[in-house]
Design a protein around this motif. Structure first.
Motif, mmCIF file in Angstrom:
data_model
loop_
_atom_site.group_PDB
_atom_site.id
_atom_site.type_symbol
_atom_site.label_atom_id
_atom_site.label_comp_id
_atom_site.label_asym_id
_atom_site.label_seq_id
_atom_site.Cartn_x
_atom_site.Cartn_y
_atom_site.Cartn_z
ATOM 1 N N SER A 17 0.833 -1.204 0.000
ATOM 2 C CA SER A 17 0.000 0.000 0.000
ATOM 3 C C SER A 17 0.866 1.251 0.000
ATOM 4 C CB SER A 17 -0.897 0.019 1.247
ATOM 5 O OG SER A 17 -1.755 -1.096 1.285
ATOM 6 N N ARG A 19 0.166 5.816 0.136
ATOM 7 C CA ARG A 19 -0.768 6.929 0.202
ATOM 8 C C ARG A 19 -0.120 8.154 -0.427
ATOM 9 N NH1 ARG A 19 -2.943 10.664 5.090
ATOM 10 N NH2 ARG A 19 -5.145 10.823 4.481
ATOM 11 N N SER A 21 -0.381 12.216 -1.463
ATOM 12 C CA SER A 21 -1.007 13.468 -1.040
ATOM 13 C C SER A 21 -0.697 14.552 -2.057
ATOM 14 C CB SER A 21 -0.474 13.900 0.324
ATOM 15 O OG SER A 21 -0.733 12.943 1.318
ATOM 16 N N PHE A 79 -6.070 13.189 -1.377
ATOM 17 C CA PHE A 79 -5.297 12.001 -1.046
ATOM 18 C C PHE A 79 -5.713 10.845 -1.958
ATOM 19 C CE2 PHE A 79 -3.788 13.908 2.819
ATOM 20 C CZ PHE A 79 -4.833 14.692 3.267
ATOM 21 N N GLN A 81 -5.361 6.786 -1.401
ATOM 22 C CA GLN A 81 -4.927 5.597 -0.666
ATOM 23 C C GLN A 81 -4.962 4.425 -1.632
ATOM 24 O OE1 GLN A 81 -3.909 5.263 2.709
ATOM 25 N NE2 GLN A 81 -3.286 3.271 1.914
ATOM 26 N N THR A 83 -4.149 0.400 -2.238
ATOM 27 C CA THR A 83 -3.912 -0.895 -1.609
ATOM 28 C C THR A 83 -3.868 -1.977 -2.675
ATOM 29 O OG1 THR A 83 -6.267 -1.336 -1.242
ATOM 30 C CG2 THR A 83 -5.104 -0.127 0.475
#
Length: 116
Positions: A17, A19, A21, A79, A81, A83
């Protein structure tokens, strides 16, 4: 004018994963939709996900169920995210803002590499 600064890319193993920004500055009152696009090696830039001012999200079929886009309007930040990453997700990811005046702004891009 809107300036965009991305962060959060890097190298991750398959199944991992990350993330991303993206912080916006400048003429932030003109920001409408925020989103992420990507361009893989030898490929054209493609939509990943977008999110409206009211939080309605739209995803590419290839990332549905794996990626989540969100937005903090107070901080003018979007953002992504990610996965269950796989090698096909390897690309330069670009933040995008679409303004109320139908103008697009782009970040400088952040590299995401999925490899074992």
């Amino acid at each position: 004018q809107v300036q965009l600064v991305e962060s959060g890319g890097g190298l991750v193993q398959p199944g991992g994963s990350l993330r991303l920004s993206c912080a916006a500055s400048g003429s932030i009152a003109t920001i409408n939709t925020m989103g992420w696009y990507r361009q893989g090696p030898g490929k054209q830039r493609e939509l990943v996900a977008t999110i409206s001012r009211t939080g309605r999200a739209n995803y590419a079929d290839s990332v549905k169920g794996r990626f989540t886009i969100s937005r903090d309007n107070a901080k003018n930040t979007v953002f992504l995210q990610m996965t269950s990453l796989n090698v096909e997700d390897t690309a330069v990811y670009y933040c995008n803002v679409h303004s109320l005046w139908n103008r697009d702004y782009w970040g400088q891009g952040t590299q995401v590499t999925v490899s074992s």
